[in-house]
Design an enzyme around this catalytic site. Structure first.
Site, PDB file in Angstrom:
ATOM      1  N   LEU A   1      52.583 -14.202  22.314  1.00 28.50           N
ATOM      2  CA  LEU A   1      53.211 -14.255  23.635  1.00 28.50           C
ATOM      3  C   LEU A   1      53.342 -12.882  24.281  1.00 28.50           C
ATOM      4  O   LEU A   1      53.727 -12.777  25.446  1.00 28.50           O
ATOM      5  CB  LEU A   1      54.561 -14.954  23.543  1.00 28.50           C
ATOM      6  CG  LEU A   1      54.406 -16.469  23.406  1.00 28.50           C
ATOM      7  CD1 LEU A   1      55.704 -17.136  22.986  1.00 28.50           C
ATOM      8  CD2 LEU A   1      53.893 -17.084  24.703  1.00 28.50           C
TER       9      LEU A   1
ATOM     10  N   THR B   1      59.720 -19.579  20.236  1.00 33.52           N
ATOM     11  CA  THR B   1      58.756 -19.537  21.338  1.00 33.52           C
ATOM     12  C   THR B   1      59.450 -19.247  22.657  1.00 33.52           C
ATOM     13  O   THR B   1      58.962 -18.472  23.480  1.00 33.52           O
ATOM     14  CB  THR B   1      57.979 -20.866  21.430  1.00 33.52           C
ATOM     15  OG1 THR B   1      57.083 -20.969  20.332  1.00 33.52           O
ATOM     16  CG2 THR B   1      57.172 -20.945  22.723  1.00 33.52           C
TER      17      THR B   1
ATOM     18  N   PHE C   1      57.442 -14.204  14.955  1.00 31.21           N
ATOM     19  CA  PHE C   1      55.983 -14.146  15.005  1.00 31.21           C
ATOM     20  C   PHE C   1      55.417 -14.560  16.353  1.00 31.21           C
ATOM     21  O   PHE C   1      54.288 -14.208  16.704  1.00 31.21           O
ATOM     22  CB  PHE C   1      55.378 -15.011  13.885  1.00 31.21           C
ATOM     23  CG  PHE C   1      55.267 -16.481  14.178  1.00 31.21           C
ATOM     24  CD1 PHE C   1      54.077 -17.035  14.643  1.00 31.21           C
ATOM     25  CD2 PHE C   1      56.340 -17.339  13.962  1.00 31.21           C
ATOM     26  CE1 PHE C   1      53.958 -18.389  14.890  1.00 31.21           C
ATOM     27  CE2 PHE C   1      56.236 -18.688  14.212  1.00 31.21           C
ATOM     28  CZ  PHE C   1      55.041 -19.226  14.682  1.00 31.21           C
ATOM     29  N   LYS C   2      56.204 -15.277  17.146  1.00 32.66           N
ATOM     30  CA  LYS C   2      55.704 -15.716  18.452  1.00 32.66           C
ATOM     31  C   LYS C   2      55.354 -14.529  19.349  1.00 32.66           C
ATOM     32  O   LYS C   2      54.536 -14.652  20.268  1.00 32.66           O
ATOM     33  CB  LYS C   2      56.737 -16.616  19.131  1.00 32.66           C
ATOM     34  CG  LYS C   2      57.234 -17.791  18.292  1.00 32.66           C
ATOM     35  CD  LYS C   2      56.142 -18.781  17.988  1.00 32.66           C
ATOM     36  CE  LYS C   2      56.602 -19.884  17.051  1.00 32.66           C
ATOM     37  NZ  LYS C   2      57.533 -20.836  17.598  1.00 32.66           N
ATOM     38  N   ASP C   3      55.970 -13.377  19.088  1.00 32.14           N
ATOM     39  CA  ASP C   3      55.638 -12.180  19.884  1.00 32.14           C
ATOM     40  C   ASP C   3      54.169 -11.801  19.762  1.00 32.14           C
ATOM     41  O   ASP C   3      53.597 -11.214  20.681  1.00 32.14           O
ATOM     42  CB  ASP C   3      56.478 -10.977  19.428  1.00 32.14           C
ATOM     43  CG  ASP C   3      57.941 -11.102  19.799  1.00 32.14           C
ATOM     44  OD1 ASP C   3      58.232 -11.590  20.896  1.00 32.14           O
ATOM     45  OD2 ASP C   3      58.797 -10.707  18.980  1.00 32.14           O
TER      46      ASP C   3
END
Length: 492
Positions: free
Chosen positions: A115, A145, A110-112
């Site tokens: 980011l 992350t 989900f960090k995509d």
């Protein structure tokens, strides 16, 4: 115009561009908007709209100093064909809930979602502020992350990125993703310690004024890709708004109906983004905070006391193996009525005594949150149950969320339609997932990926294919006290 201020009472006010560049406030606090904007549209007007269209409106509402043209360029650059699903965030029914699948970007986590856009927001901010120093993105990661930040900032002009991760504290797949990262400006180090040690080390570097002066001499300044950076947090608000709109669009709920939102979280950023969506106007009945055995957040929500004086567990949901949840500070600031002095006192108590107890006012406001946890055994059982009964394959973190959701329903009887943040591909934690659905664990995480695909035929994310054959480019292992020197050596 919305401006940004520190959670600890600093008198300095920033534009969003300035806050994104700086990352963390001069008094060690985190930047928060002085007000949460209302939804910039009527829900019914967004039916049929794309993720990009909705994200543009939500992010722009927070970052008003960006022009429409600047924000459109950021969104267009971020949410493109690098995502393997055209709709960016599929919403899939599984069991008794709807999974907001946030892991279809380049690093399968989900960090995509945030980011992918942060490098665009940051480089745009640098131009707006006429910032000519090189920006060093300094980040601690519990697994996801780091790779997403590396992928986002690799070879971005005017930046260097340095990532610290806990040695032996991430999955084999997560580690290999980071240490094989290409890019002339990328640097990755394992830290002898856990994530909290790495995060504390990063914060100390940020708050060291003499180190900042030393970097200024070589024309560098620090910023962050962790969710302590408001430019990382705000884009996450968009997918909760998007999820609500799509449930209305499908007829699962009527416009105005409440939903519950379940988030597996360690650092509290992802569930704070859900809270911001609620403050904007998305009708949310309960924010359900799901933890693993490191259940410091569960205990806090249930007691009002945050206490890190406890055993630290290494689990199979490593992105939640965290005891110091940085973004909780932002929530406490909002619930306190924006009382920076009160929050400063709580954070000083945490640093000195490793615990604090909130005021009755804050404790009362926490009633909108439910805290629960699932240990490794229950997590694995949930993965097996969901696959074998419903054919839905989930990773360990998402399984924690679903198990806590089941516990919540059993405890309350609340059958409100529910969105669950599905935070990573099952393939990132293939060892645990294969065993949980009845397969033998592979000799390595990479063999488990292959075994899992042969059994399920669920697509392996492109970024994880042939990962074991990629060249290892980063081999550094450091003690905590060596972190500042490592940062300077990378930049000089």
């Amino acid at each position: 115009m919305i401006h940004y201020q520190s959670t600890r009472g600093s008198k300095y006010i920033k534009t969003s561009a300035q806050a994104i560049i700086q990352g963390i406030a001069e008094d060690k606090g985190l930047y928060v908007p002085n007000e949460i904007p209302g939804l910039p549209f009527a829900i019914e007007d967004m039916i049929g709209k794309s993720y990009q269209e909705i994200a543009f409106r939500i992010i722009r509402a927070f970052f008003e100093d960006y022009t429409d043209e600047e924000m459109e360029a950021c969104v267009r650059g971020a949410y493109d064909s690098k995502f393997e699903e055209e709709e960016i965030v599929p919403i899939v029914k599984g069991g008794d809930a709807y999974f907001l699948e946030l892991y279809h970007g380049k690093t399968a986590a989900f960090k995509d979602m945030a980011l992918s856009i942060l490098p665009y927001l940051l480089t745009t901010a640098m131009k707006k502020e006429k910032e000519d120093k090189k920006i060093c993105i300094l980040t601690a990661t519990s697994g996801d992350t780091g790779k997403a930040a590396l992928e986002g900032f690799a070879d971005v002009p005017g930046t260097e990125i340095i990532v610290f991760y806990p040695n032996k504290g991430v999955s084999q797949v997560q580690e290999r993703q980071m240490v094989t990262q290409e890019g002339e400006n990328t640097h990755v180090f394992a830290i002898n310690g856990n994530f909290d040690d790495a995060q504390t080390g990063v914060k100390k570097i940020f708050n060291d004024s003499s180190f900042a002066e030393k970097l200024a001499e070589i024309d560098c300044k620090l910023s962050s890709a962790n969710s302590i950076n408001i430019g990382r947090l705000v884009p996450q608000v968009a997918y909760y708004v998007y999820g609500y709109i799509k449930l209305v669009e499908r007829g699962v709920i009527e416009n105005g109906d409440k939903v519950n939102i379940v988030v597996p979280t360690g650092n509290f950023g992802n569930i704070l983004a859900a809270y911001y969506a609620g403050q904007m106007g998305i009708p949310v009945k309960k924010f359900i905070c799901a933890s693993n055995e490191n259940k410091v957040l569960t205990d806090f929500i249930n007691t009002g006391t945050y206490n890190t004086n406890r055993e630290f567990f290494l689990t199979n949901s490593p992105s939640m193996d965290i005891l110091i949840s940085s973004n909780l500070e932002r929530l406490l600031y909002h619930l306190s009525g924006q009382d920076g002095e009160e929050i400063k006192g709580l954070m000083e108590s945490l640093e000195k005594n490793k615990k604090y107890t909130v005021s009755p006012k804050i404790n009362y406001a926490l009633d909108r949150f439910y805290g629960g946890y699932a240990d490794v055994k229950r997590t694995n059982e949930t993965i097996g149950h969901m696959y074998n009964k419903y054919g839905y394959l989930m990773d360990t973190h998402t399984a924690v969320a679903y198990r806590v959701y089941e516990d919540y329903v059993a405890y309350t009887g609340d059958k409100t339609p529910t969105l669950i943040a599905s935070t990573a591909s099952a393939y990132k934690f293939a060892d645990s997932v294969t065993e949980s659905i009845g397969l033998e664990k592979g000799e390595s995480g990479f063999e488990s990926v292959k075994n899992l695909y042969e059994k399920t035929k669920v697509r392996v994310p492109a970024g994880l294919k042939d990962l074991e054959n990629k060249e290892i480019r980063h081999t550094g292992v450091l003690d905590i006290e060596e972190m500042p020197d490592a940062v300077y050596d990378c930049l000089k």
